[in-house]
Design a protein around this motif. Sequence first.
Motif, PDB file in Angstrom:
ATOM      1  N   ILE A   1      51.896  26.034  40.600  1.00  0.00           N
ATOM      2  CA  ILE A   1      51.604  27.439  40.873  1.00  0.00           C
ATOM      3  C   ILE A   1      50.879  28.054  39.681  1.00  0.00           C
ATOM      4  CG2 ILE A   1      52.619  29.708  41.298  1.00  0.00           C
ATOM      5  CD1 ILE A   1      54.953  28.230  42.676  1.00  0.00           C
ATOM      6  N   ASN A   2      49.691  28.582  39.979  1.00  0.00           N
ATOM      7  CA  ASN A   2      48.925  29.282  38.948  1.00  0.00           C
ATOM      8  C   ASN A   2      48.991  30.773  39.244  1.00  0.00           C
ATOM      9  OD1 ASN A   2      48.069  27.034  37.543  1.00  0.00           O
ATOM     10  ND2 ASN A   2      46.293  26.722  38.888  1.00  0.00           N
ATOM     11  N   VAL A   3      49.651  31.504  38.421  1.00  0.00           N
ATOM     12  CA  VAL A   3      49.777  32.944  38.605  1.00  0.00           C
ATOM     13  C   VAL A   3      48.581  33.622  37.957  1.00  0.00           C
ATOM     14  CG1 VAL A   3      51.214  34.960  38.160  1.00  0.00           C
ATOM     15  CG2 VAL A   3      52.272  32.731  38.546  1.00  0.00           C
ATOM     16  N   LYS A   4      47.958  34.504  38.756  1.00  0.00           N
ATOM     17  CA  LYS A   4      46.821  35.246  38.203  1.00  0.00           C
ATOM     18  C   LYS A   4      47.355  36.313  37.262  1.00  0.00           C
ATOM     19  CE  LYS A   4      43.751  34.724  42.148  1.00  0.00           C
ATOM     20  NZ  LYS A   4      43.015  35.439  43.204  1.00  0.00           N
ATOM     21  N   SER A   5      46.582  36.561  36.245  1.00  0.00           N
ATOM     22  CA  SER A   5      47.010  37.581  35.288  1.00  0.00           C
ATOM     23  C   SER A   5      46.865  38.961  35.925  1.00  0.00           C
ATOM     24  CB  SER A   5      46.176  37.493  34.019  1.00  0.00           C
ATOM     25  OG  SER A   5      44.830  37.779  34.311  1.00  0.00           O
ATOM     26  N   LEU A   6      47.666  39.879  35.457  1.00  0.00           N
ATOM     27  CA  LEU A   6      47.637  41.224  36.016  1.00  0.00           C
ATOM     28  C   LEU A   6      46.359  41.973  35.655  1.00  0.00           C
ATOM     29  CD1 LEU A   6      51.318  42.268  35.309  1.00  0.00           C
ATOM     30  CD2 LEU A   6      50.323  41.680  37.515  1.00  0.00           C
ATOM     31  N   HIS A   7      45.794  41.664  34.525  1.00  0.00           N
ATOM     32  CA  HIS A   7      44.589  42.343  34.065  1.00  0.00           C
ATOM     33  C   HIS A   7      43.385  41.433  34.204  1.00  0.00           C
ATOM     34  CE1 HIS A   7      47.086  45.496  32.479  1.00  0.00           C
ATOM     35  NE2 HIS A   7      47.834  44.588  31.878  1.00  0.00           N
ATOM     36  N   LYS A   8      42.276  42.023  34.695  1.00  0.00           N
ATOM     37  CA  LYS A   8      41.026  41.259  34.791  1.00  0.00           C
ATOM     38  C   LYS A   8      40.379  41.232  33.414  1.00  0.00           C
ATOM     39  CE  LYS A   8      40.276  42.680  39.530  1.00  0.00           C
ATOM     40  NZ  LYS A   8      39.478  43.491  40.419  1.00  0.00           N
ATOM     41  N   SER A   9      39.557  40.244  33.230  1.00  0.00           N
ATOM     42  CA  SER A   9      38.887  40.155  31.934  1.00  0.00           C
ATOM     43  C   SER A   9      37.849  41.262  31.811  1.00  0.00           C
ATOM     44  CB  SER A   9      38.220  38.783  31.775  1.00  0.00           C
ATOM     45  OG  SER A   9      37.165  38.654  32.711  1.00  0.00           O
ATOM     46  N   TRP A  10      37.493  41.549  30.578  1.00  0.00           N
ATOM     47  CA  TRP A  10      36.564  42.639  30.308  1.00  0.00           C
ATOM     48  C   TRP A  10      35.216  42.410  30.974  1.00  0.00           C
ATOM     49  CZ3 TRP A  10      36.177  47.431  29.219  1.00  0.00           C
ATOM     50  CH2 TRP A  10      34.989  47.962  28.725  1.00  0.00           C
ATOM     51  N   THR A  11      34.722  41.179  30.964  1.00  0.00           N
ATOM     52  CA  THR A  11      33.404  40.892  31.550  1.00  0.00           C
ATOM     53  C   THR A  11      33.414  41.125  33.059  1.00  0.00           C
ATOM     54  OG1 THR A  11      34.031  38.563  31.677  1.00  0.00           O
ATOM     55  CG2 THR A  11      32.698  39.228  29.787  1.00  0.00           C
ATOM     56  N   THR A  12      34.500  40.683  33.742  1.00  0.00           N
ATOM     57  CA  THR A  12      34.556  40.900  35.192  1.00  0.00           C
ATOM     58  C   THR A  12      34.662  42.396  35.511  1.00  0.00           C
ATOM     59  OG1 THR A  12      36.960  40.546  35.170  1.00  0.00           O
ATOM     60  CG2 THR A  12      35.570  38.660  35.748  1.00  0.00           C
TER      61      THR A  12
ATOM     62  N   LYS B   1      31.242  43.905  35.045  1.00  0.00           N
ATOM     63  CA  LYS B   1      30.354  43.494  36.128  1.00  0.00           C
ATOM     64  C   LYS B   1      30.645  44.305  37.401  1.00  0.00           C
ATOM     65  CE  LYS B   1      29.512  39.097  35.984  1.00  0.00           C
ATOM     66  NZ  LYS B   1      29.683  37.644  36.172  1.00  0.00           N
ATOM     67  N   GLU B   2      31.929  44.450  37.730  1.00  0.00           N
ATOM     68  CA  GLU B   2      32.325  45.213  38.921  1.00  0.00           C
ATOM     69  C   GLU B   2      31.917  46.671  38.793  1.00  0.00           C
ATOM     70  OE1 GLU B   2      36.502  44.710  39.465  1.00  0.00           O
ATOM     71  OE2 GLU B   2      36.300  42.648  40.223  1.00  0.00           O
ATOM     72  N   ARG B   3      32.083  47.223  37.600  1.00  0.00           N
ATOM     73  CA  ARG B   3      31.709  48.614  37.368  1.00  0.00           C
ATOM     74  C   ARG B   3      30.206  48.810  37.561  1.00  0.00           C
ATOM     75  NH1 ARG B   3      33.721  50.108  31.990  1.00  0.00           N
ATOM     76  NH2 ARG B   3      35.765  50.023  32.985  1.00  0.00           N
ATOM     77  N   LEU B   4      29.408  47.872  37.047  1.00  0.00           N
ATOM     78  CA  LEU B   4      27.957  47.955  37.217  1.00  0.00           C
ATOM     79  C   LEU B   4      27.574  47.881  38.694  1.00  0.00           C
ATOM     80  CD1 LEU B   4      26.701  45.756  34.234  1.00  0.00           C
ATOM     81  CD2 LEU B   4      26.311  48.201  34.570  1.00  0.00           C
ATOM     82  N   GLU B   5      28.222  46.984  39.448  1.00  0.00           N
ATOM     83  CA  GLU B   5      27.947  46.864  40.873  1.00  0.00           C
ATOM     84  C   GLU B   5      28.289  48.161  41.605  1.00  0.00           C
ATOM     85  OE1 GLU B   5      29.951  43.479  42.563  1.00  0.00           O
ATOM     86  OE2 GLU B   5      28.958  42.075  41.201  1.00  0.00           O
ATOM     87  N   LYS B   6      29.457  48.738  41.286  1.00  0.00           N
ATOM     88  CA  LYS B   6      29.866  50.000  41.919  1.00  0.00           C
ATOM     89  C   LYS B   6      28.868  51.109  41.609  1.00  0.00           C
ATOM     90  CE  LYS B   6      34.875  49.532  42.314  1.00  0.00           C
ATOM     91  NZ  LYS B   6      36.179  50.031  41.830  1.00  0.00           N
ATOM     92  N   ASP B   7      28.435  51.168  40.347  1.00  0.00           N
ATOM     93  CA  ASP B   7      27.484  52.209  39.951  1.00  0.00           C
ATOM     94  C   ASP B   7      26.166  52.065  40.702  1.00  0.00           C
ATOM     95  OD1 ASP B   7      29.301  53.345  38.253  1.00  0.00           O
ATOM     96  OD2 ASP B   7      28.500  52.396  36.424  1.00  0.00           O
ATOM     97  N   SER B   8      25.690  50.826  40.827  1.00  0.00           N
ATOM     98  CA  SER B   8      24.422  50.615  41.531  1.00  0.00           C
ATOM     99  C   SER B   8      24.559  50.969  43.009  1.00  0.00           C
ATOM    100  CB  SER B   8      23.946  49.168  41.368  1.00  0.00           C
ATOM    101  OG  SER B   8      24.844  48.286  42.016  1.00  0.00           O
ATOM    102  N   ILE B   9      25.696  50.630  43.601  1.00  0.00           N
ATOM    103  CA  ILE B   9      25.930  50.970  45.017  1.00  0.00           C
ATOM    104  C   ILE B   9      25.996  52.484  45.190  1.00  0.00           C
ATOM    105  CG2 ILE B   9      27.668  50.873  46.864  1.00  0.00           C
ATOM    106  CD1 ILE B   9      28.315  48.011  45.877  1.00  0.00           C
TER     107      ILE B   9
END
Length: 156
Positions: free
Chosen positions: A36-47, A50-58
């Motif tokens: 079992i690989n548990v995902k960390s609660l916090h996303k990495s800074w780069t992701t 990247k998500e913030r840039l995508e949201k802004d462009s949308i």
Amino acid sequence: MAVSKKKKGTKCTSVKGKPKSGRVWKREGKRKSDIINVKSLHKSWTTRKKERLEKDSIRAHENALKAAILLEKQKKRERTLENQKRREENIKKSEIVQKITDSSKIKRMKKKELRKIETRILPEARSDTNFNPVVVPLEGSSGRLPDEPIDGETSC
């Protein structure tokens, strides 16, 4: 029993033979906690970036589309207003107008006829500095004043 000497740098790997139970098809698996690989609660800074840039462009694209739609609506509204003004002007130009210079005629009119009368300044009168307002029967009225005879009638 002979004890073998270990050389430096080599790892001792246990050699496994045939299982005691005789079930050869069963292999030693990993522990559940390893699988079992548990995902960390916090996303990495780069992701996150990247998500913030995508949201802004949308969001910027959506705003541009909304602005274009609003501009189209505004242009359409202006066009309809211009067309409506032009239509009203054309109606006023094409109206058959009857000037009433004698105020006693207005006094003799019935209430219903008075409702159908409108005061207007004609284009010829606009050029003069001193002009008298003109009373005009609106569309839908008989087009004649009460004192004027109807075609074929003679006044007694």
